[in-house]
Design a protein around this motif. Sequence first.
Motif, PDB file in Angstrom:
ATOM      1  N   ALA A  70      13.357  11.473  27.019  1.00 55.20           N
ATOM      2  CA  ALA A  70      13.419  13.192  27.281  1.00 55.20           C
ATOM      3  C   ALA A  70      14.268  14.297  28.725  1.00 55.20           C
ATOM      4  O   ALA A  70      14.476  15.126  28.296  1.00 55.20           O
ATOM      5  N   GLU A  71      13.468  13.349  29.189  1.00 55.70           N
ATOM      6  CA  GLU A  71      14.843  13.410  30.469  1.00 55.70           C
ATOM      7  C   GLU A  71      15.855  13.690  31.322  1.00 55.70           C
ATOM      8  O   GLU A  71      15.884  14.345  31.467  1.00 55.70           O
ATOM      9  N   TYR A  72      16.223  13.073  30.153  1.00 52.03           N
ATOM     10  CA  TYR A  72      17.870  13.014  30.467  1.00 52.03           C
ATOM     11  C   TYR A  72      18.509  12.724  28.962  1.00 52.03           C
ATOM     12  O   TYR A  72      18.949  12.122  28.403  1.00 52.03           O
ATOM     13  N   PRO A  73      18.601  14.545  28.556  1.00 54.13           N
ATOM     14  CA  PRO A  73      19.246  14.758  27.690  1.00 54.13           C
ATOM     15  C   PRO A  73      20.369  13.939  27.489  1.00 54.13           C
ATOM     16  O   PRO A  73      21.258  14.171  28.051  1.00 54.13           O
ATOM     17  N   LYS A  74      21.590  13.867  26.083  1.00 55.07           N
ATOM     18  CA  LYS A  74      22.938  13.054  25.949  1.00 55.07           C
ATOM     19  C   LYS A  74      23.852  14.404  26.502  1.00 55.07           C
ATOM     20  O   LYS A  74      23.543  15.501  26.671  1.00 55.07           O
ATOM     21  N   ARG A  75      24.703  13.604  26.859  1.00 58.31           N
ATOM     22  CA  ARG A  75      25.727  14.494  28.164  1.00 58.31           C
ATOM     23  C   ARG A  75      27.018  13.254  27.701  1.00 58.31           C
ATOM     24  O   ARG A  75      27.008  12.618  27.838  1.00 58.31           O
ATOM     25  N   GLU A  76      28.295  14.296  27.716  1.00 53.03           N
ATOM     26  CA  GLU A  76      29.843  13.518  27.512  1.00 53.03           C
ATOM     27  C   GLU A  76      29.987  13.165  29.091  1.00 53.03           C
ATOM     28  O   GLU A  76      29.843  13.461  29.827  1.00 53.03           O
ATOM     29  N   VAL A  77      29.877  11.408  29.287  1.00 46.85           N
ATOM     30  CA  VAL A  77      30.291  11.758  30.405  1.00 46.85           C
ATOM     31  C   VAL A  77      31.405  10.422  31.079  1.00 46.85           C
ATOM     32  O   VAL A  77      32.012   9.408  29.706  1.00 46.85           O
ATOM     33  N   ASP A  78      31.825  10.281  31.642  1.00 54.71           N
ATOM     34  CA  ASP A  78      33.303   9.420  31.838  1.00 54.71           C
ATOM     35  C   ASP A  78      32.766   8.027  32.032  1.00 54.71           C
ATOM     36  O   ASP A  78      32.214   7.591  33.724  1.00 54.71           O
TER      37      ASP A  78
END
Length: 77
Positions: A55-63
């Motif tokens: 929960a501390e690290y929500p999904k995000r777009e990364v390369d």
Amino acid sequence: MAATTPNFKIQEYFNDFADPPVKAVGVGMPEVVDGYFSLPDKPGLGVDIDEDIIAEYPKREVDFNLFSDDWHRRDLK
């Protein structure tokens, strides 16, 4: 599963490259010691998931391009 497969030869394991939060999510993840994993002593894979850390690290777009220069120095935030 590998420990129960008679013709099993090699297991690749990349957790050495995992970011600290990723490693912390899997409570009880086996560590490689002298080239070997210990078999779990809990049901299933023997790993618990810490959903509070997730929960501390929500999904995000990364390369995440292993072929780019300095990929291992990516922003971990």
